[in-house]
Write an enzyme that holds these catalytic residues in place. Structure first.
Site, PDB file in Angstrom:
ATOM      1  N   LYS A   1       0.966  -1.180  -0.068  1.00  0.00           N
ATOM      2  CA  LYS A   1       0.261   0.044  -0.296  1.00  0.00           C
ATOM      3  C   LYS A   1       0.935   1.460   0.214  1.00  0.00           C
ATOM      4  O   LYS A   1       1.757   1.626   0.682  1.00  0.00           O
ATOM      5  CB  LYS A   1      -1.323  -0.070   1.830  1.00  0.00           C
ATOM      6  CG  LYS A   1      -1.582   1.107   0.924  1.00  0.00           C
ATOM      7  CD  LYS A   1      -3.137   1.190   2.647  1.00  0.00           C
ATOM      8  CE  LYS A   1      -3.955   2.653   2.556  1.00  0.00           C
ATOM      9  NZ  LYS A   1      -4.492   2.189   3.729  1.00  0.00           N
TER      10      LYS A   1
ATOM     11  N   LYS B   1      -2.113  -1.595  -3.667  1.00  0.00           N
ATOM     12  CA  LYS B   1      -2.689  -0.730  -3.922  1.00  0.00           C
ATOM     13  C   LYS B   1      -2.322   1.035  -3.920  1.00  0.00           C
ATOM     14  O   LYS B   1      -1.733   1.075  -3.267  1.00  0.00           O
ATOM     15  CB  LYS B   1      -3.815  -0.462  -2.182  1.00  0.00           C
ATOM     16  CG  LYS B   1      -4.215   0.962  -2.578  1.00  0.00           C
ATOM     17  CD  LYS B   1      -5.013   0.507  -0.707  1.00  0.00           C
ATOM     18  CE  LYS B   1      -6.341   2.414  -1.334  1.00  0.00           C
ATOM     19  NZ  LYS B   1      -7.307   1.978   0.565  1.00  0.00           N
TER      20      LYS B   1
END
Length: 336
Positions: free
Chosen positions: A202, A258
């Site tokens: 992320k 992400k």
């Protein structure tokens, strides 16, 4: 008179000569079953459109069940839930995240009771619940998020939501060691069927802005919080692979990247280094950019959405969290 032709041993255009040939030779298949729909839940009755995400709403529990039922009927297999917490219910420690009578526990329980065949994924992080908007417990002395104290809270949160029926808990906080601690705690409570979808790579991205509006996450002096001490440096690729492999070793069932679109190389690299399923999150900023361009007549938003999702799938993602899931599920022309 016969037209002069080039002397070619290969004519790749033969592969593209008709719809039937193109369909037969399609290398990357995108179906509704590949998509996971993120959904925002609120205490307020009815539904409320999110200003920076046209077409995306916060739903009351009653509306949420209607939406989930329709999505399942259209072939969608999974939803990911995120809460909108009013400011007056937040505190510095995000204590509401551990309330079994809270919004997300109630939503999980209701979905599994009424639509048991729909998979439910729950976010494991504190940012929707804290006054400061960080994903964990803020330590003033350190001037940073306290890693180990945060992991303790997130582990309790994951166990609670597992008991409520969540099929997957999804730690999105990027704290060191949280996957291993969550796996141990789930197993010790007999929740061996509860999976972990880890936000393994992320990044500290500028593309999260609309999401932070959607969940009411805090801003500091008008600017979005700097989360660089725990989210990944956008310049780094090897570090992402390290994080993913650590999550795999600690017991993650699915590894996720992400954002998705700006990090296709990361999806590809992780895909090449693991046998686990790989997920990707096409985040709010990616969605809003395409929709805004469509509203301005600069591109065809549906075609752009599908093309962007195919690119993510082609890079190696087995499943994609996307805000386009709902509209594509309802679109009879979407090739299922």
């Amino acid at each position: 008179m016969k037209e002069k032709q080039l002397d070619l041993s290969r004519r790749p255009r033969r592969f593209r000569a008709s719809r039937q040939i193109r369909s037969l030779l399609t290398e990357t298949q995108l179906t509704i079953s590949n998509l996971i729909c993120p959904l925002f839940v609120q205490e307020k009755k009815g539904k409320e459109e999110i200003g920076s995400m046209p077409g995306i709403f916060r739903y009351s529990l009653e509306n949420l069940l209607e939406v989930c039922s329709e999505l399942r009927e259209k072939g969608l297999n999974a939803v990911a839930l995120f809460p909108y917490v009013p400011k007056e219910k937040k505190d510095d420690s995000g204590s509401l995240a551990l309330d079994p009578e809270g919004l997300i526990p109630k939503a999980v329980s209701a979905i599994k009771k009424n639509i048991p065949e729909l998979l439910v994924i729950t976010d494991i992080a504190l940012d929707p619940y804290t006054t400061h908007g960080h994903d964990g417990l803020w330590n003033e002395h350190l001037g940073d998020v306290d890693n180990d104290a945060t992991v303790e809270i997130l582990t309790k949160m994951a166990v609670m939501l597992g008991k409520m029926g969540a099929d997957f808990v999804a730690p999105s906080d990027m704290m060191d060691g949280r996957v291993g601690q969550i796996r141990k705690a789930l197993d010790s409570e007999g929740l061996t069927k509860t999976g972990i979808l880890a936000y393994s790579a992320k990044y500290a991205s500028a593309f999260y802005g609309p999401f932070r509006e959607a969940v009411g996450s805090a801003k500091k002096r008008g600017y979005y919080l700097d989360k660089m001490t725990y989210q990944l440096n956008p310049s780094n690729r090897r570090e992402a692979c390290l994080e993913a492999l650590l999550d795999e070793k600690e017991g993650a069932d699915i590894l996720m990247v992400k954002p998705a679109g700006p990090y296709l190389d990361i999806i590809y690299q992780i895909r090449q280094n693991t046998l686990l399923p790989v997920a990707a999150y096409q985040v709010s900023g990616e969605y809003s950019a395409i929709v805004a361009a469509g509203l301005n007549g600069w591109l065809d938003p549906k075609k752009a959405a599908i093309e962007s999702l195919i690119a993510i799938k082609r890079a190696g993602a087995d499943m994609i969290l996307t805000y386009f899931a709902q509209s594509l599920a309802k679109d009879p022309s979407f090739n299922l």
